[in-house]
Scaffold this motif. Structure first.
Motif, PDB file in Angstrom:
ATOM      1  N   ARG A 232      34.954 -15.833  44.065  1.00 27.87           N
ATOM      2  CA  ARG A 232      33.782 -14.972  44.234  1.00 27.87           C
ATOM      3  C   ARG A 232      33.670 -13.903  43.154  1.00 27.87           C
ATOM      4  NH1 ARG A 232      33.829 -13.812  50.807  1.00 27.87           N
ATOM      5  NH2 ARG A 232      33.615 -16.005  51.457  1.00 27.87           N
ATOM      6  N   THR A 233      34.504 -13.985  42.134  1.00 29.07           N
ATOM      7  CA  THR A 233      34.478 -12.953  41.110  1.00 29.07           C
ATOM      8  C   THR A 233      34.079 -13.550  39.771  1.00 29.07           C
ATOM      9  OG1 THR A 233      35.713 -11.077  40.193  1.00 29.07           O
ATOM     10  CG2 THR A 233      36.897 -13.170  40.397  1.00 29.07           C
ATOM     11  N   SER A 234      34.067 -12.727  38.750  1.00 30.11           N
ATOM     12  CA  SER A 234      33.670 -13.159  37.413  1.00 30.11           C
ATOM     13  C   SER A 234      34.611 -12.558  36.376  1.00 30.11           C
ATOM     14  CB  SER A 234      32.242 -12.691  37.112  1.00 30.11           C
ATOM     15  OG  SER A 234      32.196 -11.265  37.064  1.00 30.11           O
ATOM     16  N   HIS A 235      34.542 -13.114  35.160  1.00 25.59           N
ATOM     17  CA  HIS A 235      35.309 -12.541  34.062  1.00 25.59           C
ATOM     18  C   HIS A 235      34.978 -11.068  33.889  1.00 25.59           C
ATOM     19  CE1 HIS A 235      35.936 -16.763  33.036  1.00 25.59           C
ATOM     20  NE2 HIS A 235      36.835 -16.405  32.136  1.00 25.59           N
ATOM     21  N   GLU A 236      33.692 -10.741  34.000  1.00 26.29           N
ATOM     22  CA  GLU A 236      33.257  -9.376  33.743  1.00 26.29           C
ATOM     23  C   GLU A 236      33.850  -8.395  34.737  1.00 26.29           C
ATOM     24  OE1 GLU A 236      30.856 -12.200  31.721  1.00 26.29           O
ATOM     25  OE2 GLU A 236      31.289 -12.033  33.880  1.00 26.29           O
ATOM     26  N   GLU A 237      33.890  -8.780  36.015  1.00 24.33           N
ATOM     27  CA  GLU A 237      34.463  -7.887  37.029  1.00 24.33           C
ATOM     28  C   GLU A 237      35.948  -7.635  36.761  1.00 24.33           C
ATOM     29  OE1 GLU A 237      32.436  -8.026  41.312  1.00 24.33           O
ATOM     30  OE2 GLU A 237      33.304  -9.958  40.711  1.00 24.33           O
ATOM     31  N   ILE A 238      36.664  -8.715  36.442  1.00 27.57           N
ATOM     32  CA  ILE A 238      38.098  -8.570  36.215  1.00 27.57           C
ATOM     33  C   ILE A 238      38.360  -7.770  34.941  1.00 27.57           C
ATOM     34  CG2 ILE A 238      40.250  -9.819  35.778  1.00 27.57           C
ATOM     35  CD1 ILE A 238      39.092 -12.122  37.457  1.00 27.57           C
ATOM     36  N   LEU A 239      37.613  -8.047  33.882  1.00 30.65           N
ATOM     37  CA  LEU A 239      37.785  -7.300  32.642  1.00 30.65           C
ATOM     38  C   LEU A 239      37.479  -5.825  32.838  1.00 30.65           C
ATOM     39  CD1 LEU A 239      36.305  -9.764  29.999  1.00 30.65           C
ATOM     40  CD2 LEU A 239      38.666  -8.964  30.141  1.00 30.65           C
ATOM     41  N   GLY A 240      36.487  -5.520  33.685  1.00 27.94           N
ATOM     42  CA  GLY A 240      36.168  -4.128  33.967  1.00 27.94           C
ATOM     43  C   GLY A 240      37.333  -3.406  34.611  1.00 27.94           C
ATOM     44  N   ALA A 241      38.039  -4.103  35.517  1.00 27.02           N
ATOM     45  CA  ALA A 241      39.207  -3.498  36.173  1.00 27.02           C
ATOM     46  C   ALA A 241      40.383  -3.389  35.204  1.00 27.02           C
ATOM     47  CB  ALA A 241      39.605  -4.312  37.398  1.00 27.02           C
ATOM     48  N   ILE A 242      40.537  -4.384  34.334  1.00 25.81           N
ATOM     49  CA  ILE A 242      41.640  -4.356  33.373  1.00 25.81           C
ATOM     50  C   ILE A 242      41.479  -3.200  32.389  1.00 25.81           C
ATOM     51  CG2 ILE A 242      42.661  -5.589  31.407  1.00 25.81           C
ATOM     52  CD1 ILE A 242      42.167  -8.193  32.943  1.00 25.81           C
ATOM     53  N   THR A 243      40.257  -3.008  31.903  1.00 25.41           N
ATOM     54  CA  THR A 243      40.011  -1.983  30.879  1.00 25.41           C
ATOM     55  C   THR A 243      39.790  -0.599  31.453  1.00 25.41           C
ATOM     56  OG1 THR A 243      37.622  -2.434  30.890  1.00 25.41           O
ATOM     57  CG2 THR A 243      38.994  -3.707  29.341  1.00 25.41           C
ATOM     58  N   GLY A 244      39.553  -0.521  32.771  1.00 24.42           N
ATOM     59  CA  GLY A 244      39.295   0.767  33.391  1.00 24.42           C
ATOM     60  C   GLY A 244      37.831   1.127  33.434  1.00 24.42           C
ATOM     61  N   ALA A 245      36.966   0.189  33.025  1.00 25.13           N
ATOM     62  CA  ALA A 245      35.527   0.448  33.088  1.00 25.13           C
ATOM     63  C   ALA A 245      35.067   0.570  34.533  1.00 25.13           C
ATOM     64  CB  ALA A 245      34.761  -0.665  32.385  1.00 25.13           C
ATOM     65  N   THR A 246      35.742  -0.159  35.426  1.00 24.25           N
ATOM     66  CA  THR A 246      35.464  -0.038  36.851  1.00 24.25           C
ATOM     67  C   THR A 246      36.780   0.144  37.582  1.00 24.25           C
ATOM     68  OG1 THR A 246      35.613  -2.433  37.188  1.00 24.25           O
ATOM     69  CG2 THR A 246      33.430  -1.504  36.759  1.00 24.25           C
ATOM     70  N   ARG A 247      36.711   0.714  38.772  1.00 21.59           N
ATOM     71  CA  ARG A 247      37.912   0.942  39.571  1.00 21.59           C
ATOM     72  C   ARG A 247      37.534   0.970  41.040  1.00 21.59           C
ATOM     73  NH1 ARG A 247      43.063   2.725  39.890  1.00 21.59           N
ATOM     74  NH2 ARG A 247      43.575   4.023  41.665  1.00 21.59           N
ATOM     75  N   LEU A 248      38.327   0.271  41.862  1.00 18.62           N
ATOM     76  CA  LEU A 248      38.128   0.359  43.303  1.00 18.62           C
ATOM     77  C   LEU A 248      38.670   1.691  43.798  1.00 18.62           C
ATOM     78  CD1 LEU A 248      39.160  -3.191  44.556  1.00 18.62           C
ATOM     79  CD2 LEU A 248      36.898  -2.365  43.934  1.00 18.62           C
ATOM     80  N   ASP A 249      37.922   2.350  44.666  1.00 21.93           N
ATOM     81  CA  ASP A 249      38.394   3.618  45.211  1.00 21.93           C
ATOM     82  C   ASP A 249      39.675   3.431  46.010  1.00 21.93           C
ATOM     83  OD1 ASP A 249      36.303   5.021  44.102  1.00 21.93           O
ATOM     84  OD2 ASP A 249      35.013   4.726  45.844  1.00 21.93           O
TER      85      ASP A 249
END
Length: 256
Positions: A232-249
């Motif tokens: 249910r995920t994408s490369h973009e979502e995972i890359l965002g978490a890896i790079t710190g562009a996104t973060r789960l609270d």
């Protein structure tokens, strides 16, 4: 994601590991169930290999709780972790060029009958394990020096099945492999899941991760930074978490 009431095969809570002033792991949580491939991803220095070494008994955590089947455990050595059912393949593979496939599978764990090595039984077990993995290695008597890089990785994965493990940790198993060799190794990982094992897959290759993983756990600077259901995920979502562009609270909530 719905709650999973099953007891995890492996449960790690608030794992912390320091090397002097460097915090390699800080409060890391991880669950792995039987019949599940969990990919552990993150940039260089994110803590992936350190966590793998804690799981495999190479390193002892400075803080935190490790449980197998809901029971607290503390591994004082890789041998203790192996005895508990955890097998690990690190990047160096630790294989012997001058030995054949069977000898590499049983290195240090040779079968004996009446005090003499039982070559026939070891050969039969080796054939069965390679068959279970659907390996394309031509013969269990082929010297390792004659095998390709992908076939050597197959031997290293097959060796984990000696002793009937419950959890296998694979550290960058497809690094530097060709497309065809990578496909074969990914097939072996799927077979491990089919055989009922839990698998921790450490990889930088998101295509490989999304091809075989059930769940993707992201580490960033030694901390949890996201948990994703692979389908249910994408490369973009995972890359965002890896790079710190996104973060789960609250990244722990998805770890079951």
């Amino acid at each position: 994601m719905s709650a999973d009431v099953r007891v995890p095969l492996l449960s790690m809570r608030q794992i912390t590991k320091r090397f002097g002033a460097v915090e390699a792991l800080v409060g890391v949580d991880l669950d792995v169930h039987a019949h599940e491939v969990v990919a552990l991803v993150g940039d260089n220095g994110a803590g992936k290999s350190t966590l793998a070494k804690v799981v495999s008994g190479v390193l002892a955590p400075d803080a935190g709780l490790v449980e197998l089947d809901g029971q607290p455990v503390a591994f004082g050595s890789p041998a203790a972790a192996h005895q508990a059912g955890i097998a690990t393949v690190f990047q160096d593979l630790a294989l012997c060029e001058n030995l054949d496939v069977t000898a590499n599978l049983f290195l240090g764990r040779e079968l004996r009958r009446g005090g003499v090595m039982d070559d026939g039984e070891m050969e039969q077990v080796a054939k069965r394990i390679l068959r279970d993995l659907t390996s394309r290695i031509p013969s269990v008597r082929t010297p390792l020096a004659h095998l390709s890089a992908g076939q050597r990785q197959s031997v290293a994965i097959a060796r984990t099945l000696i002793g009937s493990p419950r959890l296998v940790v694979l550290d960058e198993p497809t690094a530097a492999l060709s497309v065809a060799q990578t496909a074969e190794v990914l097939m072996h990982i799927e077979r491990l899941r089919h055989l009922g094992l839990g698998v921790i897959l450490i990889s930088h290759n998101l295509n490989d991760v999304l091809a075989v993983a059930d769940r993707v756990e992201v580490l960033r600077h030694g901390r949890n930074n996201g948990s994703f259901e692979a389908r249910r995920t994408s490369h973009e979502e995972i890359l965002g978490a890896i790079t710190g562009a996104t973060r789960l609270d609250h990244p722990v909530h998805a770890l079951r």
